[in-house]
Scaffold this active site. Structure first.
Site, short mmCIF file in Angstrom:
data_model
loop_
_atom_site.label_atom_id
_atom_site.label_comp_id
_atom_site.label_asym_id
_atom_site.label_seq_id
_atom_site.Cartn_x
_atom_site.Cartn_y
_atom_site.Cartn_z
N SER A 92 4.68 1.91 -4.04
CA SER A 92 4.45 0.11 -4.48
C SER A 92 2.98 -0.46 -4.56
CB SER A 92 5.19 -0.61 -3.11
OG SER A 92 4.76 -2.24 -3.16
N GLY A 93 2.80 -0.84 -6.20
CA GLY A 93 1.64 -0.86 -6.24
C GLY A 93 0.53 0.10 -6.83
N THR B 249 5.30 -0.89 -12.80
CA THR B 249 5.45 -1.50 -13.39
C THR B 249 4.40 -1.72 -14.57
OG1 THR B 249 7.07 -2.60 -11.41
CG2 THR B 249 6.58 -4.46 -13.22
N ASN C 70 0.91 -5.30 -2.72
CA ASN C 70 1.22 -5.46 -4.32
C ASN C 70 1.57 -7.43 -4.94
OD1 ASN C 70 1.54 -5.93 -7.13
ND2 ASN C 70 3.04 -4.16 -7.31
N SER D 46 4.88 -6.95 -6.11
CA SER D 46 6.20 -6.10 -6.48
C SER D 46 7.37 -6.56 -6.44
CB SER D 46 5.68 -6.14 -4.41
OG SER D 46 7.04 -4.53 -4.22
N SER D 47 8.15 -5.32 -7.49
CA SER D 47 9.37 -5.68 -8.13
C SER D 47 9.94 -5.25 -6.41
CB SER D 47 9.79 -4.22 -9.09
OG SER D 47 8.66 -4.14 -9.90
N GLY E 36 8.86 2.61 -5.43
CA GLY E 36 7.83 2.98 -4.45
C GLY E 36 8.50 3.53 -3.83
N GLU F 263 7.92 3.55 0.43
CA GLU F 263 7.23 1.96 0.45
C GLU F 263 7.47 2.48 2.68
OE1 GLU F 263 8.96 -1.72 -0.80
OE2 GLU F 263 9.89 -1.46 0.16
N1 LIG Z 1 -3.25 -0.15 -15.94
C1 LIG Z 1 -3.46 -1.32 -15.59
N2 LIG Z 1 -3.98 -2.68 -15.83
C2 LIG Z 1 -4.87 -2.74 -14.69
N3 LIG Z 1 -4.22 -3.30 -13.98
C3 LIG Z 1 -2.98 -2.78 -13.48
C4 LIG Z 1 -2.50 -1.83 -13.54
N4 LIG Z 1 -1.91 -1.08 -13.13
C5 LIG Z 1 -1.89 -1.54 -12.37
N5 LIG Z 1 -2.34 -2.75 -11.96
C6 LIG Z 1 -2.06 -3.90 -11.00
O1 LIG Z 1 -2.21 -3.63 -10.45
C7 LIG Z 1 -0.53 -3.88 -9.63
C8 LIG Z 1 0.19 -3.65 -9.59
O2 LIG Z 1 0.83 -2.40 -10.58
P1 LIG Z 1 2.81 -3.10 -10.32
O3 LIG Z 1 2.71 -2.69 -11.46
O4 LIG Z 1 3.11 -4.49 -10.32
O5 LIG Z 1 3.13 -1.51 -9.14
P2 LIG Z 1 4.17 -1.35 -8.86
O6 LIG Z 1 5.03 -2.03 -10.10
O7 LIG Z 1 4.33 0.16 -9.29
O8 LIG Z 1 5.06 -1.51 -7.69
C9 LIG Z 1 -0.42 -5.37 -10.73
O9 LIG Z 1 -0.15 -5.99 -11.11
C10 LIG Z 1 -1.89 -5.43 -11.54
O10 LIG Z 1 -2.55 -6.43 -10.69
MG LIG Z 2 6.71 -2.59 -9.78
#
Ligand SMILES: Nc1ncnc2c1ncn2[C@@H]1O[C@H](COP(=O)(O)OP(=O)(O)O)[C@@H](O)[C@H]1O
Ligand SMILES: [Mg+2]
Length: 1017
Positions: free
Chosen positions: A102-103, A107, A154, A157-158, A386, A388
């Protein structure tokens, strides 16, 4: 090249030493150098930068579009492009599996991939494809509003799993899609840990909606007022603007064709849940009472149900037993449980309904899917929760972590296991790489009868009797010997495990302690039927639509519904099966620290992720392995054109020999190994240069093929044309032959026929003979003429000619014209006609000498009238050159009146009179009556002579007018000449009648005159 960005090494496969330290060093170096992507072959490792990185603009898109993976610095674009390219070129379904905790940026990665695909497709700018792309992109905004939340790890977070299929047409443009959602973490609706929030939707509504909208929903923009959203005490988040997100959500609703009513209903449901959180119960004897009945009005209003029914559903439940229906009142705990279950279920259903609606906007329509049938290919993008570990881990974490076990298993299957097995199968020398196979953990969870989910389900069957505590005991009993399962009971030394409450699973990604409290309820996932019926009875059709099962009769005994655990397990098995059927691409996301810091690289935490993701094993397998493999026959077919020995066909051996010859000649021998059925190429570079050489050869081959094919088409057409010509020739001959045979039959006895075949009908000639038959007919005519003429003595032929001419001019117009008579022509030379014929002949000879004519064609005594209406006796002479008048008595020449050319026409009557007018262009026509001795009709003869000679001299027919009265010119004046019968006339005579001329005929008994009379009537 992958190393282009100059920071560390772009592909871990190229590391000199492959071990933990070197791997971590390179990863940290690249992270601090701003390079967040690094490859392991075609797997992309992505480290969350926690800051905006400027590498996703159009310029970058162009750089990666249509390129090979190793041509540019590592980038997630290259993975997206590769998946798109393989799908487009080879027509294979592909998928991109994004994993990580997660984070870690899953996404975000999935959104970047979607944007890239949108950017490189639809070069034609087709409207429908633009729409599909727009909907695909916008769907994210809505799904995140309702499915994402701020957690401690996060901010966005999804809280659900998402798998999106994008359908592409044969040109590689997106034409539709479908989203599947997996297990929404609905417990969040009623409870949040400190520092966390409920789903974004609640805060967007409270902070984003206008005051008037809020007051319609009876809401105030104070988060603290509502229990369901204030428990985490973290309403405002720096990185989130609920206000502008609300606007984005509303606009996305519109793009995805949600109706105003639907949008309104969605927010009413969200508001109803907020209010529901504030419903409190007070014990009242055996039953409960509502603390604040006013809130009930609000909720029932929002859901369009009656106040009474809502109250009943909250405070009691209806049970059907033994054919009777009874209401059983809730105690306080039951009422609280029911309310929360209701809130969770309503939100969960709302979310699924929204996903369905989104799908309706992007699914291939029926007619499209039939249009695209078998032509669409798919890229699947999986962005799922992811791994957790929380302080307290419950049923949701158990499911999420199981999901990650399944995906890891798929990765192992596809990347590690299958690869090694293939080398063995192909007999390639190979040092096996050890890796941890997590199949055993998957089994621990999902095996039938023995697995944790099976044990859970069994416990749920015994409603009310089994407690969570007993569940741990059951698991301890059945799983005691399992290496990856433990509990305090089994491991008394592990003091951090609570007695009869905790159990621990050693996941591939680490040990997780789960707290059993709530497992049974959550797995059973029961919602009292009363709520379902309540919502089905709603006056709001959209609410009703979400709860179709509310229609079920209370007595209807339904099969026990599947438990949440089993449903999740089934959906995971289906998902993995689906992914395994596609060509997979992997993005492995790593979270550099727990603090969302763009600079901190927490070695311990990163190493942990690197270990459980199996990245180092991945590098080893990859490094020992080969970038590319292909069956010999397919390989040879693709590249045979680059070697003279294999093009166009390799003849001196089998496909494997051919491939060896080709690779030796091109100098790649050191980079390849030959398996039993496949060639293995170690470095992508070799493949790239093979491809390049191939591309260079293709245009020539295309031209060659086109040339050959064009030639073949022409030859075929030429043969057809020749055949057609032969057929036409033979057919023509056949038609001609049959025609002549028919003619022959018709004209068989033509010589003996009286008319020599004049009346015989000629059959219609075929096209080819039309001209020839015309000539043939002419020949027949001539022959027929000859057959007639040859019976006539030759000296009579001129006379016959005149008669024919007379016939042409007078037949059917004049009653008699002397055909049966012998036509003497020069009558005045005859003694019985002219007593003075000697003198006459003398005169003629004089004129002949003077005027150089050859022959007298016609001569006769005449009576003529002139412009003064004086009639006089004269003689008329027609020679081959002109018309002469002679004095009737002396027979000497008076003058040549006309040349043949000056004659313009002849007029005569239809009767047997002797009147004739010879018209001329000179203004003085000859209007005469012939006066033959025996009163024979010689008008016909004169007409025949003049017409014949005129035709000979002028080459055209002279016009002959046959009428009882006609016009003529005398002294340049037009006069009309009329024939009349008269008592007054003893013989035919001219008479003046004003300006006109009368030709009077006696009314006596004369045959000739009677004929004229008859003609006059
Ligand atoms: N490629 C990226 N560029 C800039 N910020 C990113 C990038 N990937 C992730 N982040 C930051 O990390 C945070 C969490 O990413 P996210 O994709 O929501 O994580 P996950 O889906 O794996 O839980 C996003 O809200 C963003 O702020
Ligand atoms: Mg996500």
């Amino acid at each position: 090249m992958v190393g282009h960005d100059g920071v560390g090494i772009g592909d871990f496969v190229l590391l000199e030493v492959i071990d933990k330290d070197h791997f971590m060093q390179n990863l940290e170096k690249r992270f601090s150098g701003g390079c967040i992507y690094t490859y392991i072959g075609e797997v992309c490792v992505s480290v969350n930068p926690y800051r905006t990185v400027n590498i996703y603009d159009q310029e970058q898109v162009n750089k990666y579009k249509g390129r090979e993976i190793f041509e540019n610095p590592p980038h997630i674009f290259a993975i997206a492009d590769s998946a798109h390219k393989v799908m487009k070129q080879q027509g294979r379904d592909t998928c991109i599996v994004i994993s990580g905790e997660s984070g870690s940026g899953k996404t975000e990665a999935s959104k970047i991939i979607m944007k890239y695909i949108a950017a490189v497709t639809n070069a034609g700018g087709q409207q429908e494809i633009e729409r599909v792309k727009n909907v695909l992109l916008q769907s994210n905004a809505i799904l995140e509003t309702f499915g994402n939340a701020k957690t401690n790890r996060n901010d966005n977070s999804s809280r659900f799993g998402k798998y999106m299929d994008i359908n592409f047409d044969f040109k590689g443009d997106p034409v539709g899609g479908n989203i599947s959602n997996y297990l929404l973490e609905k417990s969040r609706v009623i409870y949040q840990q400190p520092g966390e929030r409920n789903f974004h939707s609640f805060y967007q509504l409270l902070f984003g909606a206008s005051d008037s909208d809020l007051s319609k929903l009876r809401l105030k923009n104070k988060v603290d007022n509502y229990f369901y959203v204030n428990q985490g005490n973290a309403a405002s988040v720096r990185s989130i603007s609920d206000r502008s997100d609300y606007k984005a959500t509303q606009s996305a609703f519109r793009t995805l064709a949600f109706s105003d009513h639907e949008i309104d209903t969605i927010w009413r449901i969200v508001a109803a849940i907020l209010h529901l959180g504030n419903v409190k119960f007070r014990p009242d004897n055996e039953s409960v009472k509502l603390d604040d009945p006013g809130v009930l009005d609000t909720i029932s209003g929002l859901l369009s149900v009656t106040n009474q029914e809502l109250r009943r559903a909250l405070c009691e439940r209806v049970i059907a037993a033994k054919g009777e229906v009874m209401a059983k009142t809730h105690n306080e705990a039951q009422a609280n449980y029911g309310r929360d279950a209701f809130a969770k279920a309503v939100y969960d259903r709302l979310f699924s309904w929204i996903v369905q609606k989104v799908n309706r906007a992007i699914n291939l329509k029926d007619e499209e899917s039939s249009r695209y049938r078998q032509k669409t290919t798919v890229i699947g993008v999986l962005d799922i929760y992811g791994f957790e570990i929380f302080d307290v881990n419950s049923f949701e974490q158990f499911c999420i972590n199981y999901c990650n076990e399944k995906l890891q298993q798929l990765f192992i299957e596809l990347v590690l296991k299958q690869e090694q097995e293939e080398y063995q199968r192909e007999g390639i020398q190979w040092q096996n790489i050890d890796y941890f196979n997590n199949q055993i953990i998957c089994d621990l969870v999902e095996q039938s009868h023995k697995g944790i989910i099976a044990i859970l389900d069994e416990a749920c069957l015994n409603v009310g009797k089994v407690t969570d505590e007993m569940l741990v005991e059951a698991m301890d009993q059945k799983l005691a010997s399992h290496n990856h399962y433990s509990s305090r009971q089994l491991k008394p030394m592990e003091k951090d495990l609570k007695h009869k409450e905790d159990f621990r699973i050693s996941h591939y990604a680490g040990k997780v302690t789960y707290n059993i409290n709530g497992f049974l309820d959550k797995n059973r996932d029961a919602l009292f039927q009363d709520f379902k019926r309540l919502l089905y009875s709603s006056n709001n059709p959209t609410v009703k639509e979400m709860w179709p099962e509310g229609a079920m009769d209370i007595f209807q005994t339904t099969k026990r519904p599947l438990t949440a655990g089993t449903l999740f397990k089934n959906s995971m098995i289906a998902l993995v099966k689906n992914l395994a059927s596609k060509e997979p691409y992997y993005v492995r996301c790593i979270k550099p620290n727990e603090n969302k810091s763009p600079v901190q690289f927490d070695k311990e935490q990163v190493l942990h992720q690197v270990n459980y993701l199996g990245l180092i094993e991945n590098v080893r397998v990859r490094r020992a392995g080969f970038a590319y493999r292909q069956r010999y026959d397919l390989f040879l077919r693709r590249y045979k054109m680059i070697s003279q020995y294999t093009w166009p066909n390799f003849r001196s051996g089998n496909d494997k020999d051919g491939v060896k010859v080709l690779m030796d000649e091109q100098g790649y021998s050191d980079d390849v190994k030959y398996g039993k059925t496949k060639i293995f190429i170690r470095s992508p570079r070799t493949l790239f240069s093979l491809e390049q050489k191939r591309s260079r050869m293709i245009p020539g081959i295309v031209i060659l093929l086109q040339k050959q094919w064009r030639g073949a088409i022409c030859r075929r057409r030429y043969k057809k044309m020749k055949a057609a010509l032969t057929i036409m020739r033979v057919y023509r001959l056949y038609k001609m032959r049959s025609y002549f045979q028919a003619l022959q039959a018709i004209f068989l006895n033509v010589t003996s026929r009286r008319d020599f075949g004049k009346s015989l009908r000629w059959p219609n000639p075929p096209l080819v003979l039309r001209k020839g038959v015309k000539n043939l007919k002419a020949i027949h005519e001539r022959w027929r003429a000859w057959m007639i003429i040859k019976r006539i003595p030759q000296e009579d032929w001129p006379q016959v000619r005149y008669k024919v001419k007379a016939c042409d001019a007078l037949s059917n117009k004049r009653s008699y014209y002397g055909l049966s008579r012998r036509w003497e022509g020069n009558y005045l030379a005859l003694n019985n006609e002219n007593s003075d014929s000697v003198q006459y002949n003398h005169t003629i000879n004089n004129i002949k000498n003077k005027d150089k004519f050859k022959k007298v064609l016609f001569s006769s005594f005449i009576k003529k009238t002139n412009r003064f209406n004086k009639s006089a006796d004269r003689a008329l002479l027609v020679t081959d050159t002109g018309v002469y008048k002679l004095d009737a008595k002396k027979l000497n020449l008076m003058k040549r009146v006309l040349s043949i050319q000056e004659i313009t026409g002849v007029s005569c009557s239809p009767g047997t009179d002797q009147l004739i007018a010879i018209h001329s262009s000179l203004g003085n026509d000859l209007v005469v009556a012939l006066e033959p001795r025996d009163n024979q009709d010689r008008v016909g003869e004169l007409v025949g002579v003049i017409c014949h000679r005129y035709f000979e001299v002028c080459g055209r027919e002279l016009s002959v007018n046959v009428n009882m009265h006609f016009q003529c010119k005398l002294g340049n004046k037009s006069r009309s000449v009329k024939i009349e019968l008269s008592n007054e006339a003893q013989s035919a005579m001219f008479k003046k009648d004003g300006q006109n001329v009368l030709y009077l005929l006696p009314l006596q008994n004369s045959n000739n005159l009677i004929n004229t009379k008859q003609a006059m009537q």
